[in-house]
Design an enzyme around this catalytic site. Structure first.
Site, PDB file in Angstrom:
ATOM      1  N   TYR A  52      17.801  17.842  -8.588  1.00  0.00           N
ATOM      2  CA  TYR A  52      18.891  16.842  -8.647  1.00  0.00           C
ATOM      3  C   TYR A  52      18.967  16.051  -7.334  1.00  0.00           C
ATOM      4  CZ  TYR A  52      20.685  19.835 -12.477  1.00  0.00           C
ATOM      5  OH  TYR A  52      20.832  20.593 -13.610  1.00  0.00           O
ATOM      6  N   HIS A 110      14.256  26.877 -13.137  1.00  0.00           N
ATOM      7  CA  HIS A 110      14.828  25.756 -13.901  1.00  0.00           C
ATOM      8  C   HIS A 110      14.283  25.655 -15.334  1.00  0.00           C
ATOM      9  CE1 HIS A 110      16.893  21.663 -12.951  1.00  0.00           C
ATOM     10  NE2 HIS A 110      17.109  22.003 -14.202  1.00  0.00           N
TER      11      HIS A 110
HETATM   12  N1  LIG Z   1      19.418  23.859 -16.478  1.00  0.00           N
HETATM   13  C1  LIG Z   1      19.187  22.701 -17.052  1.00  0.00           C
HETATM   14  O1  LIG Z   1      18.079  22.463 -17.541  1.00  0.00           O
HETATM   15  C2  LIG Z   1      20.278  21.676 -17.112  1.00  0.00           C
HETATM   16  C3  LIG Z   1      20.102  20.522 -17.899  1.00  0.00           C
HETATM   17  C4  LIG Z   1      21.144  19.602 -17.944  1.00  0.00           C
HETATM   18  C5  LIG Z   1      22.316  19.808 -17.218  1.00  0.00           C
HETATM   19  N2  LIG Z   1      22.451  20.922 -16.420  1.00  0.00           N
HETATM   20  C6  LIG Z   1      23.703  21.168 -15.649  1.00  0.00           C
HETATM   21  O2  LIG Z   1      24.799  21.126 -16.558  1.00  0.00           O
HETATM   22  C7  LIG Z   1      25.795  20.236 -16.034  1.00  0.00           C
HETATM   23  C8  LIG Z   1      26.631  19.633 -17.139  1.00  0.00           C
HETATM   24  O3  LIG Z   1      25.843  18.938 -18.051  1.00  0.00           O
HETATM   25  P1  LIG Z   1      25.755  17.320 -18.120  1.00  0.00           P
HETATM   26  O4  LIG Z   1      26.170  16.733 -16.828  1.00  0.00           O
HETATM   27  O5  LIG Z   1      24.398  17.011 -18.647  1.00  0.00           O
HETATM   28  O6  LIG Z   1      26.755  16.933 -19.296  1.00  0.00           O
HETATM   29  P2  LIG Z   1      28.258  17.314 -19.734  1.00  0.00           P
HETATM   30  O7  LIG Z   1      28.941  18.077 -18.675  1.00  0.00           O
HETATM   31  O8  LIG Z   1      28.159  17.864 -21.110  1.00  0.00           O
HETATM   32  O9  LIG Z   1      28.895  15.867 -19.886  1.00  0.00           O
HETATM   33  C9  LIG Z   1      29.098  15.026 -18.788  1.00  0.00           C
HETATM   34  C10 LIG Z   1      29.612  13.699 -19.336  1.00  0.00           C
HETATM   35  O10 LIG Z   1      30.880  13.923 -19.964  1.00  0.00           O
HETATM   36  C11 LIG Z   1      31.856  13.030 -19.425  1.00  0.00           C
HETATM   37  N3  LIG Z   1      33.123  13.769 -19.409  1.00  0.00           N
HETATM   38  C12 LIG Z   1      33.408  14.885 -18.681  1.00  0.00           C
HETATM   39  N4  LIG Z   1      34.645  15.323 -18.938  1.00  0.00           N
HETATM   40  C13 LIG Z   1      35.174  14.469 -19.856  1.00  0.00           C
HETATM   41  C14 LIG Z   1      36.427  14.387 -20.508  1.00  0.00           C
HETATM   42  N5  LIG Z   1      37.371  15.294 -20.273  1.00  0.00           N
HETATM   43  N6  LIG Z   1      36.636  13.360 -21.379  1.00  0.00           N
HETATM   44  C15 LIG Z   1      35.671  12.445 -21.616  1.00  0.00           C
HETATM   45  N7  LIG Z   1      34.439  12.472 -21.028  1.00  0.00           N
HETATM   46  C16 LIG Z   1      34.198  13.469 -20.154  1.00  0.00           C
HETATM   47  C17 LIG Z   1      31.348  12.689 -18.048  1.00  0.00           C
HETATM   48  O11 LIG Z   1      31.815  11.413 -17.680  1.00  0.00           O
HETATM   49  P3  LIG Z   1      32.625  11.209 -16.282  1.00  0.00           P
HETATM   50  O12 LIG Z   1      31.734  11.733 -15.187  1.00  0.00           O
HETATM   51  O13 LIG Z   1      32.839   9.738 -16.242  1.00  0.00           O
HETATM   52  O14 LIG Z   1      33.915  11.974 -16.422  1.00  0.00           O
HETATM   53  C18 LIG Z   1      29.837  12.663 -18.267  1.00  0.00           C
HETATM   54  O15 LIG Z   1      29.428  11.406 -18.802  1.00  0.00           O
HETATM   55  C19 LIG Z   1      24.951  19.217 -15.248  1.00  0.00           C
HETATM   56  O16 LIG Z   1      25.740  18.407 -14.412  1.00  0.00           O
HETATM   57  C20 LIG Z   1      23.997  20.132 -14.556  1.00  0.00           C
HETATM   58  O17 LIG Z   1      24.630  20.746 -13.434  1.00  0.00           O
HETATM   59  C21 LIG Z   1      21.451  21.859 -16.379  1.00  0.00           C
END
Ligand SMILES: NC(=O)c1ccc[n+]([C@@H]2O[C@H](COP(=O)([O-])OP(=O)(O)OC[C@H]3O[C@@H](n4cnc5c(N)ncnc54)[C@H](OP(=O)(O)O)[C@@H]3O)[C@@H](O)[C@H]2O)c1
Length: 280
Positions: A52, A110
């Site tokens: 990241y 990862h």
């Molecule tokens: N291990 C892996 O392979 C892997 C892969 C993907 C992700 N990850 C980890 O998982 C974490 C979370 O996943 P993600 O970032 O992909 O997606 P997520 O947390 O499912 O969704 C994030 C999105 O949701 C929006 N959001 C958050 N809270 C909200 C609410 N209450 N109402 C409306 N919209 C909302 C955010 O917008 P705003 O920011 O504008 O609020 C952003 O666009 C990542 O940040 C990362 O640390 C790990």
């Protein structure tokens, strides 16, 4: 302000909060301010990764915070291009230098990248880094049961956590049950399905209205009741607070099952099946 979040004990004895904060795409000074806000609001588990390119940003937010280091749980992850033993050891050290931290609470592989077949070497490096005090707890992401079995068979050490794609459109029922049977905690990445159509889903909207909660709160409560640790990312302090405010209501069995029925075989966000998908 801080909220009380129930804790989960991992198979090696370390405790972590049952909800944490995702940091993908939070970089630089805006990212540090966003992560600082999350810590101020009450998040104690912070998820980053070498890939990241924001371990430094996370480290900066940790230093700005008045929360004692021992009360935080910082996670980072080893990229696929550094699975060979010596590269993995060096990368863990580099991860720590980037964050300017003495140790990570959790360090995860990862992706398994099974076609490369080097993940057992990477695992041995994590085992040793834990012995050297660089990491407190070791786990993986995106590992299928066959990969998890190999780790334990070849090294005698089982991961504490497997972080996998998990949201209402892809609920990972079999994988979650397998983890439960083997004492591995399930952690949900993209728990809000990256805020795609999930927020327009009528079924979720109705359940949310019945509880006077938001769809996001319903989804995150569902993860919690499944026993999965979710790590939602949000750049807004209001939504950060909303997402963590899920411990004053509960979903009944019918509601849990209705949400479970939203899953689809093709529900992955980007078709990243760890049996074939590789990330470096
Ligand atoms: N291990 C892996 O392979 C892997 C892969 C993907 C992700 N990850 C980890 O998982 C974490 C979370 O996943 P993600 O970032 O992909 O997606 P997520 O947390 O499912 O969704 C994030 C999105 O949701 C929006 N959001 C958050 N809270 C909200 C609410 N209450 N109402 C409306 N919209 C909302 C955010 O917008 P705003 O920011 O504008 O609020 C952003 O666009 C990542 O940040 C990362 O640390 C790990």
């Amino acid at each position: 302000m801080s909220l009380s979040i129930p804790e989960i004990t991992l198979n090696d004895g370390m405790t972590i909060p049952s909800i944490g904060f995702g940091t993908y795409k939070l970089n630089g000074s805006d990212g540090a301010a966003t992560i600082s806000s999350a810590i101020n609001i009450g998040y104690r588990l912070i998820d980053t990764a070498y890939n990241y390119e924001n371990e430094g940003t996370v480290g900066e937010a940790v230093r700005r915070s008045s929360v004692p280091r021992q009360d935080l749980r910082i996670t980072s992850k080893l990229p696929g291009r550094y699975h060979s033993y010596q590269k993995a050891v060096t990368t863990i050290q580099e991860s720590l230098y980037r964050a300017n931290l003495d140790y990570y609470d959790l360090y995860l592989i990862h992706w398994p990248n099974p076609k490369q077949d080097v993940y057992v070497e990477a695992w041995q490096a994590l085992i040793d880094a834990k012995k050297w005090g660089l990491i407190r707890s070791i786990g993986v992401c995106n590992f299928l049961p066959e990969h998890l079995e190999r780790l334990e068979k070849e090294t005698g050490v089982k991961p504490s956590i497997n972080q996998i794609e998990l949201h209402p459109f892809f609920n990972q029922e079999e994988q979650r049950k397998w983890h439960e049977q083997h004492g591995i905690v399930t952690e949900s990445w993209s728990p809000l399905a990256r805020a795609n159509d999930v927020f327009r889903n009528e079924t979720l909207r109705k359940i949310a209205d019945n509880h006077s909660k938001t769809v996001s709160q319903i989804i995150l409560r569902w993860h919690y009741q499944l026993g999965a640790v979710s790590i939602p990312k949000s750049s807004s302090p209001e939504r950060q607070l909303e997402n963590i405010s899920i411990f004053d209501f509960s979903l009944d069995d019918d509601e849990m099952n209705i949400i479970l029925q939203l899953t689809r075989a093709d529900g992955r966000l980007k078709n990243q099946d760890p049996a074939v998908y590789e990330e470096f």
